[in-house]
Design an enzyme around this catalytic site. Structure first.
Site, PDB file in Angstrom:
ATOM      1  N   ASP A 113      -3.258  12.330   0.242  1.00  0.00           N
ATOM      2  CA  ASP A 113      -4.459  12.981  -0.517  1.00  0.00           C
ATOM      3  C   ASP A 113      -4.069  14.253   0.585  1.00  0.00           C
ATOM      4  O   ASP A 113      -5.256  15.043   0.598  1.00  0.00           O
ATOM      5  CB  ASP A 113      -5.985  11.396  -0.151  1.00  0.00           C
ATOM      6  CG  ASP A 113      -5.701  11.823  -1.573  1.00  0.00           C
ATOM      7  OD1 ASP A 113      -4.725  11.752  -2.751  1.00  0.00           O
ATOM      8  OD2 ASP A 113      -6.673  10.360  -2.199  1.00  0.00           O
ATOM      9  N   ASP A 168       1.017  -1.233  -0.117  1.00  0.00           N
ATOM     10  CA  ASP A 168       0.165   0.298   0.379  1.00  0.00           C
ATOM     11  C   ASP A 168       0.939   1.287  -0.127  1.00  0.00           C
ATOM     12  O   ASP A 168       2.115   0.621   0.465  1.00  0.00           O
ATOM     13  CB  ASP A 168      -0.868  -0.136   1.610  1.00  0.00           C
ATOM     14  CG  ASP A 168      -1.818   0.938   1.455  1.00  0.00           C
ATOM     15  OD1 ASP A 168      -2.569   1.327   0.398  1.00  0.00           O
ATOM     16  OD2 ASP A 168      -2.036   1.965   2.710  1.00  0.00           O
ATOM     17  N   ASP A 227      -4.957   3.668  -2.833  1.00  0.00           N
ATOM     18  CA  ASP A 227      -6.324   4.623  -3.608  1.00  0.00           C
ATOM     19  C   ASP A 227      -5.870   6.489  -3.296  1.00  0.00           C
ATOM     20  O   ASP A 227      -6.470   7.201  -3.349  1.00  0.00           O
ATOM     21  CB  ASP A 227      -6.624   4.229  -2.109  1.00  0.00           C
ATOM     22  CG  ASP A 227      -8.599   4.735  -3.349  1.00  0.00           C
ATOM     23  OD1 ASP A 227      -8.895   5.426  -4.396  1.00  0.00           O
ATOM     24  OD2 ASP A 227      -9.308   4.878  -2.167  1.00  0.00           O
ATOM     25  N   ASP A 233      -1.413  -0.960   5.496  1.00  0.00           N
ATOM     26  CA  ASP A 233      -2.635  -0.134   6.724  1.00  0.00           C
ATOM     27  C   ASP A 233      -3.969   0.286   6.960  1.00  0.00           C
ATOM     28  O   ASP A 233      -4.354  -0.424   8.138  1.00  0.00           O
ATOM     29  CB  ASP A 233      -2.063   0.490   7.266  1.00  0.00           C
ATOM     30  CG  ASP A 233      -2.228   2.343   6.489  1.00  0.00           C
ATOM     31  OD1 ASP A 233      -3.249   2.849   7.380  1.00  0.00           O
ATOM     32  OD2 ASP A 233      -2.167   1.884   5.202  1.00  0.00           O
ATOM     33  N   ASP A 235      -0.420   4.965   1.029  1.00  0.00           N
ATOM     34  CA  ASP A 235      -0.216   6.030   2.153  1.00  0.00           C
ATOM     35  C   ASP A 235       0.136   5.401   3.205  1.00  0.00           C
ATOM     36  O   ASP A 235      -0.609   4.129   3.674  1.00  0.00           O
ATOM     37  CB  ASP A 235      -1.519   7.134   2.086  1.00  0.00           C
ATOM     38  CG  ASP A 235      -1.509   8.003   1.140  1.00  0.00           C
ATOM     39  OD1 ASP A 235      -0.738   8.438   0.959  1.00  0.00           O
ATOM     40  OD2 ASP A 235      -2.713   7.444   0.166  1.00  0.00           O
TER      41      ASP A 235
END
Length: 241
Positions: free
Chosen positions: A19, A8, A99, A179, A10
């Protein structure tokens, strides 16, 4: 003997949410309440689209955004870990499923010279329009009820593995490092020989332990990390075997 590392981005590779970090570019480093309260669960990408319009309307340019994004700190030990993976690419294929968006991830990885560590990055496509506004699109459409509507990480992982198999590549083990709540769906897809590495104290770790308590544990092994050095120790053991 090849291992697949799935990261992942972030709060995993970087120690923040890319973001929300971009808000530092906004006037007074904050968003108006109406915009902030416009987020609806499962529709983060649309919400970020509105944030980027607001930044564009306030004259925030690409170079300022880039400068701001490349100040995000990496998670503790992550620079050493990515350096180690880069030196051992004969053992590891390495992908990001996130994402965030292509522009942010690209800026951050290139600024730190880590873009060569990763074979592929799966994230929401973003680009600057002719008027200089950043725009973001959903990564794909899917039918998974558990995931945000723009991205099911299980679907991404499954399609990547299928494509690799067609090329004659299969993996001894998948190591999934993440996470967040949206990392649970791909973790549930992992097999007995694979390993999930949730970050200590974050949503993914909590969700995995809730499943164990409700007697429907994940199939794969679970190893919690707090520093990326914990991940590196595990990978060193893997390639020694």
């Amino acid at each position: 003997m090849k291992f697949l590392l799935v990261f992942d981005f972030d709060h995993t590779i970087i120690d923040e949410n890319s973001d929300t970090w971009i808000v530092k570019c906004a006037p007074e480093r904050k968003l108006p309440n109406g915009l902030r309260n416009s987020y609806q669960p499962g529709h983060w990408t649309e919400y970020m689209g509105r944030v980027f319009v607001y930044l564009g309307d306030n004259g925030v340019k690409e170079d300022e955004m880039k400068r701001t994004m490349t100040t995000i700190p990496f998670t503790a030990g992550m620079i050493d870990l990515l350096g180690f993976i880069g030196e051992n690419k004969e053992f590891f294929d390495c992908i990001i499923v996130s994402d965030s968006n292509t522009v942010f991830i690209d800026w951050i990885l290139k600024a730190a010279d880590f873009h060569k560590v990763f074979d592929e990055v799966f994230t929401n496509p973003a680009a600057f329009s002719s008027t200089g506004y950043l725009t973001v699109q959903p990564f794909h459409a899917h039918h998974c009820a558990k995931c945000p509507k723009n991205l099911c990480k299980r679907k991404v992982l499954k399609e990547f593995l299928d494509k690799q198999l067609e090329r004659g590549v299969s993996y001894t083990q998948i190591v999934y490092i993440g996470d967040g709540g949206n990392d649970l769906c791909p973790v549930m897809f992992l097999k007995k020989n694979d390993i999930a590495m949730p970050r200590q104290g974050y949503t993914l770790e909590k969700k995995i332990s809730q499943l164990a308590q409700s007697l429907s544990p994940v199939q794969c092994s679970v190893l919690v990390w707090s520093s990326a050095m914990d991940i590196m120790s595990y990978l060193k053991l893997l390639i020694k075997e």
